[in-house]
Enzyme design. Structure first.
Site, PDB file in Angstrom:
ATOM      1  N   CYS A  34      40.558  37.881  45.321  1.00 24.20           N
ATOM      2  CA  CYS A  34      39.303  37.417  44.726  1.00 24.20           C
ATOM      3  C   CYS A  34      38.581  38.546  44.010  1.00 24.20           C
ATOM      4  O   CYS A  34      37.648  38.298  43.252  1.00 24.20           O
ATOM      5  CB  CYS A  34      38.398  36.813  45.787  1.00 24.20           C
ATOM      6  SG  CYS A  34      37.921  37.976  47.065  1.00 24.20           S
ATOM      7  N   CYS A 103      37.056  36.066  53.969  1.00 24.43           N
ATOM      8  CA  CYS A 103      35.873  36.850  53.615  1.00 24.43           C
ATOM      9  C   CYS A 103      35.339  37.589  54.846  1.00 24.43           C
ATOM     10  O   CYS A 103      34.855  38.713  54.731  1.00 24.43           O
ATOM     11  CB  CYS A 103      34.788  35.948  53.052  1.00 24.43           C
ATOM     12  SG  CYS A 103      35.398  34.743  51.865  1.00 24.43           S
TER      13      CYS A 103
HETATM   14 FE1  FES Z   1      36.338  37.073  48.130  1.00 19.31          FE
HETATM   15 FE2  FES Z   1      34.906  35.684  49.797  1.00 19.31          FE
HETATM   16  S1  FES Z   1      35.937  34.947  48.067  1.00 19.31           S
HETATM   17  S2  FES Z   1      35.445  37.752  49.953  1.00 19.31           S
END
Ligand code: FES
Length: 137
Positions: A34, A103
């Site tokens: 991400c 996360c």
């Molecule tokens: Fe990357 Fe939450 S989507 S840490």
């Protein structure tokens, strides 16, 4: 699953945001998938976490988990702080949607990375603290 009130509270009003000038240990971790980055600063005295701050460039769940993780470890001994796993962090937030569990792992890893940094700087071995891992996705 929706975000709990605790998650929303820590996201909208995160505790302990910032840096520590003379930090005893700093841990930076990122999730390659991400692209989110979390940095945790620790002030350690007499084997105790006197202060903790964080900077998170990431999603709401990452901000909320770093916020509550710093709250949970301040005042704890290193050994106690190492018991704060991503599961404990999630429990304290009343849970996270399953797609957001990774996360909370970032918070646990950043914490470990900061303790590793502290150990390296002071020539210590802290049981249960491993060097930060590079994540390849
Ligand atoms: Fe990357 Fe939450 S989507 S840490």
């Amino acid at each position: 699953m929706e975000y709990t009130a605790e998650v929303m509270d820590h996201f909208s009003n995160p505790r302990n945001v910032g840096t520590i000038e003379d930090a005893s240990g700093i841990g930076t971790v990122g999730n390659a998938q991400c692209g989110d980055i979390m940095k945790i600063y620790l002030k350690i005295e007499n084997d105790t976490v006197e202060d903790a701050k964080f900077k998170t460039f990431g999603c709401g769940a990452a901000v909320a988990t770093s916020s509550i993780a710093t709250e949970l470890i301040i005042g704890k001994t290193i050994a106690e702080a190492l018991q704060i796993t991503n599961k404990k962090v999630m429990d304290a937030l009343g849970g996270l949607p399953s797609t957001k569990v990774h996360c909370s792992l970032l918070a646990e890893e950043a914490l470990h990375a900061a303790f590793w940094d502290y150990a390296q700087k002071n020539d210590l071995t802290i049981e249960g603290v491993k060097p930060p891992q590079e994540h390849e996705h």
